[in-house]
Design a protein around this motif. Structure first.
Motif, mmCIF file in Angstrom:
data_model
loop_
_atom_site.group_PDB
_atom_site.id
_atom_site.type_symbol
_atom_site.label_atom_id
_atom_site.label_comp_id
_atom_site.label_asym_id
_atom_site.label_seq_id
_atom_site.Cartn_x
_atom_site.Cartn_y
_atom_site.Cartn_z
ATOM 1 N N ALA A 101 0.841 -1.204 0.000
ATOM 2 C CA ALA A 101 0.000 0.000 0.000
ATOM 3 C C ALA A 101 0.868 1.244 0.000
ATOM 4 O O ALA A 101 1.464 1.595 1.025
ATOM 5 N N GLY A 102 0.961 1.909 -1.125
ATOM 6 C CA GLY A 102 1.695 3.161 -1.231
ATOM 7 C C GLY A 102 3.055 2.962 -1.869
ATOM 8 O O GLY A 102 3.494 1.828 -2.054
ATOM 9 N N PRO A 103 3.668 4.082 -2.217
ATOM 10 C CA PRO A 103 3.315 5.478 -1.962
ATOM 11 C C PRO A 103 2.090 5.945 -2.755
ATOM 12 O O PRO A 103 1.643 5.253 -3.663
ATOM 13 N N TYR A 104 1.586 7.137 -2.367
ATOM 14 C CA TYR A 104 0.397 7.629 -3.055
ATOM 15 C C TYR A 104 0.767 8.156 -4.437
ATOM 16 O O TYR A 104 1.916 8.071 -4.862
ATOM 17 N N ASP A 105 -0.204 8.674 -5.170
ATOM 18 C CA ASP A 105 -0.021 8.825 -6.606
ATOM 19 C C ASP A 105 1.094 9.788 -7.028
ATOM 20 O O ASP A 105 1.759 9.546 -8.044
ATOM 21 N N LEU A 106 1.341 10.861 -6.278
ATOM 22 C CA LEU A 106 2.386 11.790 -6.721
ATOM 23 C C LEU A 106 3.766 11.125 -6.726
ATOM 24 O O LEU A 106 4.431 11.087 -7.764
ATOM 25 N N PRO A 107 4.259 10.597 -5.608
ATOM 26 C CA PRO A 107 5.554 9.930 -5.668
ATOM 27 C C PRO A 107 5.541 8.667 -6.521
ATOM 28 O O PRO A 107 6.559 8.314 -7.130
ATOM 29 N N ALA A 108 4.404 7.971 -6.587
ATOM 30 C CA ALA A 108 4.329 6.792 -7.448
ATOM 31 C C ALA A 108 4.552 7.172 -8.905
ATOM 32 O O ALA A 108 5.235 6.456 -9.656
ATOM 33 N N CYS A 109 4.007 8.309 -9.326
ATOM 34 C CA CYS A 109 4.225 8.772 -10.701
ATOM 35 C C CYS A 109 5.687 9.162 -10.932
ATOM 36 O O CYS A 109 6.226 8.936 -12.022
ATOM 37 N N ALA A 110 6.317 9.747 -9.928
ATOM 38 C CA ALA A 110 7.736 10.085 -10.072
ATOM 39 C C ALA A 110 8.564 8.822 -10.272
ATOM 40 O O ALA A 110 9.437 8.759 -11.148
ATOM 41 N N ILE A 111 8.285 7.799 -9.480
ATOM 42 C CA ILE A 111 9.012 6.532 -9.600
ATOM 43 C C ILE A 111 8.728 5.888 -10.944
ATOM 44 O O ILE A 111 9.644 5.443 -11.658
#
Length: 504
Positions: A233-243
């Motif tokens: 569960a996670g990270p949420y969408d902003l850091p997930a998009c960066a990754i």
């Protein structure tokens, strides 16, 4: 083949994508979620509806695969307030990050220094749709909801609790507005500043990086997968998009051209400067010595959709409309601050409002659309400047479906942009985190992307345009601040005549 299903629980759409070990998408599904738009700028969601949507898309993807996935990885919208009891049941509808009920409170906190006090200990600004003002608002107007709650969490951990029975909050979600990102612990000073110190027990302790959960019986039945299947569960969408978009080196950044216009830059230090403008946040990443300096503006593609509706067009018309108006939009200029909650990055101003200037009888609908697209580009550049971009820049989100708009963004920014070929980079990012959690030493393969370069022949025009945008914004912020100090909400500067002009 080891397959992981990544689920991205967006504000309006939940998407699931199955990825192979090389990051290739094998199957996908999506389902729209319900948003309740209520009087007074209130925006709420039903957790049961969201969880049901997750079950639908995971079942559909698993059926298309024809085999069991190795695990399920969850990402999704951040901020807002998802109150639950100890069993994961909601005590009231979830409050969306788009909610504006606490706008007056944030306005007061900007004036009396509350936000600045909290910022000095967390490096996170505040806006009406985040935990600080929402908890305070509920304490004043709806204390019984807080009394019944055991967890004041977010979307991703709320869904994870329904699937696993465990409360597992990623540190990225916990960042805004109470977490000291250097220690990954809540700052008592920030809680006290917001007047909610007595509610600190509702905040879950952030989970350690690499935490893996498991489907319990109810979650397994909901997803149609075996009990005990690993869940991350996670990270949420902003850091997930960066990754997922390949941000790897310090100084590299990503611009998400989605409903939210989110700018993020990878950094190896946190600078809690008490004199800095209290906006944005320092997002924790799975690596304990890396953070993302994030500046997520309130409105991205939503501003484009607004102007398209205004002129009687659709997203299918965007490329043609941008071609029909030259760079500079024949003198038409815009502010893209259309959220009822104002703006949150790279400045916080609940009174911020959008506008269109430079209109005449010669103005065409294409000029209005281009002006708004250019204004979104200027807002993005402002956010990226504030976030400290110094390396490469990835561009992702629904707005990249228009290559013409992506090229306009590159022109306005004056730098190349890398567009990942995988559209669902949030789901891909959280799948990469899941693989690293399940397989120590795992490194994500380099993603495929295309590069869009800025055009030299418009560089000077957009440099001048950006300087003018910043100057006009500074003037507008003075007026908004004056209205705020006087206790008035400014009127929207966009009047009826331009609407009639565009609609004819």
């Amino acid at each position: 083949m080891r397959t992981i299903i990544g689920v991205d629980i967006g504000t309006s759409v939940t998407k699931a994508v199955a990825f192979d070990e090389g990051g290739g998408a094998l199957a996908s599904a999506s389902r729209r979620s319900r948003l309740e738009m209520l009087p007074g700028g209130r925006v709420e969601q039903d957790l049961d509806d969201v969880v049901s949507g997750v079950g639908d898309v995971v079942r559909e993807v698993a059926a298309k695969l024809g085999r069991l996935p190795e695990s399920v990885a969850l990402t999704g919208q951040g901020d807002g307030l998802w109150l639950r009891d100890s069993g994961g049941r909601t005590v009231r509808p979830a409050i969306s990050w788009m909610d504006a009920r606490a706008s007056d409170l944030v306005t007061r906190w900007l004036t009396d220094g509350t936000i600045g006090t909290a910022y000095a200990h967390t490096g996170s600004g505040m806006f009406p749709g985040c935990h600080g003002p929402l908890l305070n608002w509920l304490q004043e107007h709806e204390p019984e909801s807080l009394d019944r709650a055991a967890v004041a969490g977010y979307c991703v951990d709320a869904v994870a609790q329904r699937l696993t029975g465990q409360v597992c909050l990623d540190a990225s979600d916990a960042t805004l507005p109470f977490l000291d990102p250097r220690t990954r612990r809540y700052a008592p000073e920030a809680l006290a500043a917001c007047g909610v110190a007595e509610r600190a027990g509702l905040l879950p302790t952030p989970a350690a990086p690499g935490t893996v959960l498991a489907l319990h019986g109810h979650g397994a039945r909901l997803l149609g997968l075996p009990e005990g299947l690993p869940v991350v569960a996670g990270p949420y969408d902003l850091p997930a998009c960066a990754i997922g978009s390949g941000v790897r080196e310090v100084g590299d950044g990503v611009l998400i051209l989605g409903t939210t216009l989110a700018s993020q830059v990878l950094t190896d230090r946190v600078d809690l400067d008490p004199l800095a403008e209290p906006a944005g946040m320092w997002l924790c990443t799975p690596a304990p010595d890396r953070w993302l300096r994030a500046m997520p503006a309130m409105v991205g593609t939503a501003a484009l959709e607004w102007v398209l509706a205004l002129v009687g067009a659709t997203t299918a018309d965007v490329d043609a409309l941008l071609v029909d108006s030259p760079p500079g939009a024949r003198g038409v200029r815009a502010f893209p601050f259309l959220s009822e909650a104002g703006e949150r990055a790279p400045f916080v101003e609940p009174s911020a409002q959008g506008r269109l200037d430079g209109l005449s009888l010669a103005t065409g609908r294409a000029d209005a659309v281009r002006a708004v697209c250019e204004a979104i580009g200027y807002a993005a550049r402002h956010c990226l400047d504030a976030a400290g971009l110094s390396g490469t820049l990835a561009l992702c989100g629904g707005g990249t479906r228009s290559l013409t708009w992506a090229r306009l963004i590159a022109d306005v920014l004056g730098r190349p942009v890398r567009i990942p070929l995988e559209e669902q980079v949030g789901a891909l990012g959280v799948v990469s985190v899941a693989r690293a959690s399940l397989t120590p030493g795992y490194e994500a393969p380099p993603g495929r992307h295309q590069v869009v370069d800025p055009r030299e022949d418009v560089r000077a025009l957009y440099e001048d345009g950006y300087e003018r945008y910043r100057a006009e914004l500074a003037t507008a912020r003075t007026a908004w601040g004056g209205s705020r100090a006087a206790g008035r909400t400014p009127r929207a500067p966009l009047s009826t005549p331009p609407v009639l002009l565009f609609m004819t």
